[in-house]
Design a protein around this motif. Structure first.
Motif, PDB file in Angstrom:
ATOM      1  N   UNK A   1      13.049   8.649  -4.836  1.00  0.00           N
ATOM      2  CA  UNK A   1      11.936   9.583  -4.671  1.00  0.00           C
ATOM      3  C   UNK A   1      10.651   9.069  -5.304  1.00  0.00           C
ATOM      4  N   UNK A   2      10.735   8.528  -6.526  1.00  0.00           N
ATOM      5  CA  UNK A   2       9.522   8.131  -7.227  1.00  0.00           C
ATOM      6  C   UNK A   2       9.011   6.765  -6.787  1.00  0.00           C
ATOM      7  N   UNK A   3       9.919   5.798  -6.606  1.00  0.00           N
ATOM      8  CA  UNK A   3       9.485   4.444  -6.266  1.00  0.00           C
ATOM      9  C   UNK A   3       9.419   4.224  -4.754  1.00  0.00           C
ATOM     10  N   UNK A   4      10.571   4.403  -4.064  1.00  0.00           N
ATOM     11  CA  UNK A   4      10.597   4.104  -2.631  1.00  0.00           C
ATOM     12  C   UNK A   4       9.694   5.042  -1.828  1.00  0.00           C
ATOM     13  N   UNK A   5       9.933   6.358  -1.993  1.00  0.00           N
ATOM     14  CA  UNK A   5       9.141   7.321  -1.230  1.00  0.00           C
ATOM     15  C   UNK A   5       7.822   7.648  -1.894  1.00  0.00           C
ATOM     16  N   UNK A   6       7.631   7.206  -3.126  1.00  0.00           N
ATOM     17  CA  UNK A   6       6.405   7.496  -3.852  1.00  0.00           C
ATOM     18  C   UNK A   6       5.465   6.316  -3.882  1.00  0.00           C
ATOM     19  N   UNK A   7       5.628   5.469  -4.889  1.00  0.00           N
ATOM     20  CA  UNK A   7       4.670   4.379  -5.118  1.00  0.00           C
ATOM     21  C   UNK A   7       4.607   3.411  -3.939  1.00  0.00           C
ATOM     22  N   UNK A   8       5.775   2.905  -3.500  1.00  0.00           N
ATOM     23  CA  UNK A   8       5.755   1.875  -2.463  1.00  0.00           C
ATOM     24  C   UNK A   8       5.268   2.416  -1.119  1.00  0.00           C
ATOM     25  N   UNK A   9       5.604   3.664  -0.804  1.00  0.00           N
ATOM     26  CA  UNK A   9       5.202   4.199   0.494  1.00  0.00           C
ATOM     27  C   UNK A   9       3.753   4.656   0.500  1.00  0.00           C
ATOM     28  N   UNK A  10       3.295   5.267  -0.618  1.00  0.00           N
ATOM     29  CA  UNK A  10       1.936   5.811  -0.653  1.00  0.00           C
ATOM     30  C   UNK A  10       0.909   4.722  -0.907  1.00  0.00           C
ATOM     31  N   UNK A  11       1.204   3.826  -1.856  1.00  0.00           N
ATOM     32  CA  UNK A  11       0.211   2.818  -2.236  1.00  0.00           C
ATOM     33  C   UNK A  11       0.365   1.502  -1.471  1.00  0.00           C
ATOM     34  N   UNK A  12       1.616   1.120  -1.156  1.00  0.00           N
ATOM     35  CA  UNK A  12       1.823  -0.158  -0.492  1.00  0.00           C
ATOM     36  C   UNK A  12       2.321  -0.021   0.938  1.00  0.00           C
ATOM     37  N   UNK A  13       2.858   1.145   1.292  1.00  0.00           N
ATOM     38  CA  UNK A  13       3.461   1.338   2.592  1.00  0.00           C
ATOM     39  C   UNK A  13       2.471   1.727   3.667  1.00  0.00           C
ATOM     40  N   UNK A  14       2.940   2.516   4.635  1.00  0.00           N
ATOM     41  CA  UNK A  14       2.083   2.862   5.788  1.00  0.00           C
ATOM     42  C   UNK A  14       0.877   3.713   5.435  1.00  0.00           C
ATOM     43  N   UNK A  15       0.873   4.368   4.256  1.00  0.00           N
ATOM     44  CA  UNK A  15      -0.278   5.176   3.848  1.00  0.00           C
ATOM     45  C   UNK A  15      -1.167   4.460   2.836  1.00  0.00           C
ATOM     46  N   UNK A  16      -0.827   3.215   2.494  1.00  0.00           N
ATOM     47  CA  UNK A  16      -1.584   2.515   1.472  1.00  0.00           C
ATOM     48  C   UNK A  16      -2.120   1.189   1.948  1.00  0.00           C
ATOM     49  N   UNK A  17      -1.654   0.133   1.301  1.00  0.00           N
ATOM     50  CA  UNK A  17      -2.196  -1.207   1.549  1.00  0.00           C
ATOM     51  C   UNK A  17      -2.012  -1.649   2.999  1.00  0.00           C
ATOM     52  N   UNK A  18      -0.874  -1.304   3.566  1.00  0.00           N
ATOM     53  CA  UNK A  18      -0.611  -1.692   4.950  1.00  0.00           C
ATOM     54  C   UNK A  18      -1.584  -1.013   5.906  1.00  0.00           C
ATOM     55  N   UNK A  19      -2.016   0.209   5.564  1.00  0.00           N
ATOM     56  CA  UNK A  19      -2.975   0.929   6.404  1.00  0.00           C
ATOM     57  C   UNK A  19      -4.382   0.353   6.272  1.00  0.00           C
ATOM     58  N   UNK A  20      -4.742  -0.099   5.056  1.00  0.00           N
ATOM     59  CA  UNK A  20      -6.087  -0.617   4.813  1.00  0.00           C
ATOM     60  C   UNK A  20      -6.212  -2.070   5.257  1.00  0.00           C
ATOM     61  N   UNK A  21      -5.109  -2.810   5.267  1.00  0.00           N
ATOM     62  CA  UNK A  21      -5.153  -4.240   5.562  1.00  0.00           C
ATOM     63  C   UNK A  21      -5.778  -4.568   6.918  1.00  0.00           C
ATOM     64  N   UNK A  22      -5.462  -3.850   7.996  1.00  0.00           N
ATOM     65  CA  UNK A  22      -6.125  -4.178   9.278  1.00  0.00           C
ATOM     66  C   UNK A  22      -7.644  -4.038   9.233  1.00  0.00           C
ATOM     67  N   UNK A  23      -8.152  -3.048   8.479  1.00  0.00           N
ATOM     68  CA  UNK A  23      -9.605  -2.860   8.385  1.00  0.00           C
ATOM     69  C   UNK A  23     -10.224  -4.057   7.675  1.00  0.00           C
ATOM     70  N   UNK A  24      -9.600  -4.496   6.562  1.00  0.00           N
ATOM     71  CA  UNK A  24     -10.108  -5.670   5.851  1.00  0.00           C
ATOM     72  C   UNK A  24     -10.050  -6.917   6.735  1.00  0.00           C
ATOM     73  N   UNK A  25      -8.999  -7.049   7.493  1.00  0.00           N
ATOM     74  CA  UNK A  25      -8.863  -8.216   8.367  1.00  0.00           C
ATOM     75  C   UNK A  25      -9.974  -8.236   9.416  1.00  0.00           C
ATOM     76  N   UNK A  26     -10.308  -7.070   9.930  1.00  0.00           N
ATOM     77  CA  UNK A  26     -11.382  -7.002  10.930  1.00  0.00           C
ATOM     78  C   UNK A  26     -12.721  -7.376  10.314  1.00  0.00           C
ATOM     79  N   UNK A  27     -12.981  -6.898   9.074  1.00  0.00           N
ATOM     80  CA  UNK A  27     -14.242  -7.227   8.419  1.00  0.00           C
ATOM     81  C   UNK A  27     -14.344  -8.720   8.110  1.00  0.00           C
ATOM     82  N   UNK A  28     -13.236  -9.307   7.675  1.00  0.00           N
ATOM     83  CA  UNK A  28     -13.250 -10.735   7.353  1.00  0.00           C
ATOM     84  C   UNK A  28     -13.470 -11.559   8.613  1.00  0.00           C
ATOM     85  N   UNK A  29     -12.867 -11.146   9.707  1.00  0.00           N
ATOM     86  CA  UNK A  29     -13.018 -11.920  10.942  1.00  0.00           C
ATOM     87  C   UNK A  29     -14.453 -11.886  11.459  1.00  0.00           C
ATOM     88  N   UNK A  30     -15.159 -10.800  11.162  1.00  0.00           N
ATOM     89  CA  UNK A  30     -16.542 -10.729  11.635  1.00  0.00           C
ATOM     90  C   UNK A  30     -17.461 -11.687  10.893  1.00  0.00           C
TER      91      UNK A  30
END
Length: 682
Positions: A594-623
């Protein structure tokens, strides 16, 4: 010849595992039994050559690991201790293979079962023939894997799944102690080879190691860690819980595990490491006390068990306690003698139990049996012989080793060489004799003598198996349970016998078997016999003559408490579930999941965190990638300007920021942030 003993079971396992479907059930059975009989004959020839002709064989196949001072080779040591274990392992394994052909003939996966049995045998052979600790550990883990595969052979049964997992997990605790002990041996002795380690053991008798500001004797610490490994494999008190549950596997598996392979590995480890164990007085004391406690615990637990195979399993646990506390008394030769004898009557009891279960349509509850003495006369004779030998009836196989263990303990008690804990160990061993005789004959009365509780549709089909493949192993083991102890007693533990040579080491001030033969304490030597006869008589009264009064005692306040305590195995499983399993499950769910898998890793690193922000950063870098050198020079200059500004504000130099790990993140993170700004924003 020596290498063929090792390779034949491996070839058998690989052949049946890969091509068993092409051979079919009959072809696989013939091939496996033929291979194992050849292996058994070679083992007896090796026994004659090495033990009787004193021709020790040392084989080096090649280098395995060579790092600095550490040099480990693929090597095999065939001394007296090894060839005795080879005889036990291969003989029992061959008889189990023959028995399995008839017992498992209706199973569609017979070829795979035979392959598992052969692989189990091969792993045990690797364990006993190794010439170094690392190769021993390889076989040690191999028998653990094989036990998991065999206990879980009927994988569709939930109980088999749980029992196999329990055996694997509980043994991991003991394996952890063993591998830490091997690390200590490697650190101090700079080698894992038996010859080097055993020769250097006296040098480290005065060495100490500091752990958490506490000093520990090096040899004692190594002995205790090795003993933890033995506790796991040989199912001593504390890590014994896997052994009774391992009965969920097929009956031939139980016979092989209990008589010749897995549970004997821990005893073999202590005997093999006798040159180290002998130099630790505390280690010997701990080993003897744990062995005696295991013997009495398992013996008392077995008297109220109602599962046929579980009763025999607890008797194995009790007999292993005798072997362990004999090692704690420095009586390694007697311990090995009891292991040799125990293999005969324990395999006989398990295979006879399989015959009973097979005849009763897979019924294992003692309370649903009875009056089988006329329907299964051969099985009754074999169970009676095995039970008498287990109880230490005079002049049977078990009598020559188990009573000798208690006699030597008695002499040590009165010789003044050891402390008072030897008295404690001796009387615990004697009480275990009484309970062993009681539950052994309780099993006989419930199964063969008492009035039957078998349903009519089953009892009308009960008959003795006429297959030679099932009867021959029983008859051969029956003769072994009667005569083996008498035949080999003078060779193994006789007065003046030099059978073991340098394979087993004992300090010169220890008492040997000569004092047991010349002891004047005749009355005390007869104590185990008297207690065995009393146990048989009490079992006769409570289970045949006066069963009503015994049931009334069980229903009384004290009797109900004692019955539940012993029937529930002294609540060891409940204690473990409450203190360990429940705590780890709660931690795994609340913290890890609950705290690590569904909490930290999913919110900050998972689909709601870093993984969600990464495509936006990739688009900015490519420009930013315009392909113009002027733009790239601008961003390099901008990054250097930002870093220099940071250095001026913090009053540090570029040299320190480059070599100081506290500021290394600046060189990594800041350029990425600046480079990710869209070029169009400038």
């Amino acid at each position: 010849m020596f290498l063929l003993i090792l390779t034949i079971p491996l070839i058998n396992a690989l052949t049946l595992g890969l091509f068993g479907r092409f051979f079919g059930c009959k072809g696989s059975s013939f091939l496996s039994c033929g291979f194992m009989w050849l292996c058994t004959i070679l083992s007896w020839l090796a026994f004659i050559e090495v033990s009787l002709h004193k021709s020790i064989c040392y084989i080096i196949l090649g280098d395995w690991i060579s790092i600095n001072y550490m040099h480990i080779s693929w090597g095999f040591l065939f001394d007296t201790l090894t060839v005795v274990m080879l005889v036990v392992i291969n003989t029992i394994s061959t008889l189990v293979h023959m028995y399995s052909v008839n017992y498992m003939k209706h199973d569609p996966h017979l070829s795979r079962f035979m392959a598992y049995l052969s692989f189990f045998t091969f792993c045990m052979l690797i364990l006993v023939t190794a010439n170094n600790f690392l190769q021993l550990f390889l076989g040690w883990e191999g028998v653990g894997l094989s036990s998991y595969l065999l206990i879980n052979f009927w994988a569709t049964r939930l109980n088999a799944n749980q029992s196999a997992l329990k055996a694997m997990i509980v043994n991991r605790v003991g394996d952890l102690g063993l591998i830490v002990g091997i690390f200590l041996v490697m650190f101090y002795f700079r080698s894992l080879d038996y010859n080097v380690v055993f020769a250097l053991a006296p040098i480290f008798c005065s060495s100490y190691i500091t752990i958490f500001s506490m000093q520990f004797h090096v040899i004692t610490l190594i002995v205790l860690l090795l003993f933890i490994g033995s506790v796991g494999k040989s199912s001593q008190l504390g890590l014994h819980t896997w052994l009774p549950d391992a009965m969920e596997g097929p009956t031939p598996v139980s016979a092989l595990i209990h008589a010749a392979t897995m549970v004997t590995a821990g005893v073999f480890l202590l005997i093999r490491c006798s040159p180290i164990v002998e130099h630790s007085t505390i280690g010997l004391c701990v080993i003897s006390i744990f062995g005696a406690l295991t013997a009495i615990f398992a013996a008392t637990t077995g008297i109220f068990q109602n599962d046929l195979k579980r009763v025999i399993a607890y008797s194995t646990c009790s007999q292993l306690g005798y072997m362990i506390f004999a090692c704690g008394m420095s009586n390694y030769t007697v311990s090995m003698f009891h292991l040799f004898n125990h293999a005969c009557f324990k395999a006989l009891l398990f295979l006879s139990a399989g015959s009973i279960i097979h005849a009763l349509n897979d019924e294992q509850d003692l309370r649903r049996m009875g009056s089988l003495v006329q329907l299964l006369p051969l099985t009754y004779s074999m169970v009676l012989i095995g039970s008498l030998s287990l109880a230490g009836f005079p002049f049977l196989t078990g009598f020559y080793s188990k009573d000798l263990i208690l006699e030597l303990t008695l002499i040590l008690q009165y010789s003044g060489l050891f402390s008072v804990h030897k008295t404690f160990v001796f009387w615990l061993g004697c009480l275990a004799v009484f309970f062993t005789a009681f539950y052994s004959f309780r099993l006989i009365f419930f199964t063969f003598i008492n009035s039957t509780n078998i349903i009519r549709t089953v009892i009308i089909h009960v008959h003795e198996s006429t297959s030679i493949l099932l009867q021959f192993p029983l008859i051969l083991l029956g003769f072994g349970s009667i005569f083996v102890g008498y035949i080999f007693r003078d060779i193994f533990v006789g007065v003046g016998s030099n059978f073991w040579g340098m394979a087993i080491f004992t300090l010169p001030n220890q008492i040997n078997c000569i004092e047991a033969e010349e002891s004047f304490l005749t009355f005390y030597k007869l104590i185990p016999l008297f207690l065995s006869l009393i146990g048989v008589f009490v079992a006769y009264l409570t289970n045949y003559i006066l069963p009503y009064y015994f049931v009334s005692f069980q229903l009384s306040f004290i009797g109900r408490w004692v019955t539940f305590l012993l029937n529930k195995k002294w609540y060891w499983d409940k204690i473990y579930n409450f203190l360990l399993v429940k705590a780890f499950v709660n931690f795994g769910y609340n913290t890890s999941f609950k705290l690590l898998d569904r909490g930290f890793f999913e919110v900050f690193l998972g689909p709601f965190g870093f993984v969600h922000v990464l495509p936006i950063w990739s688009k900015n870098i490519s420009s930013v990638q315009t392909g113009q050198a002027l733009h790239y020079m601008f961003f390099v200059f901008l990054n250097l300007l930002a870093i220099l500004s940071f250095c001026l504000l913090q009053d540090i130099s570029l040299f320190s920021i480059y070599f100081n790990c506290n500021y290394i993140f600046i060189l990594c993170i800041l350029p990425i942030i600046l480079f990710s700004i869209p070029f169009s924003s400038f």
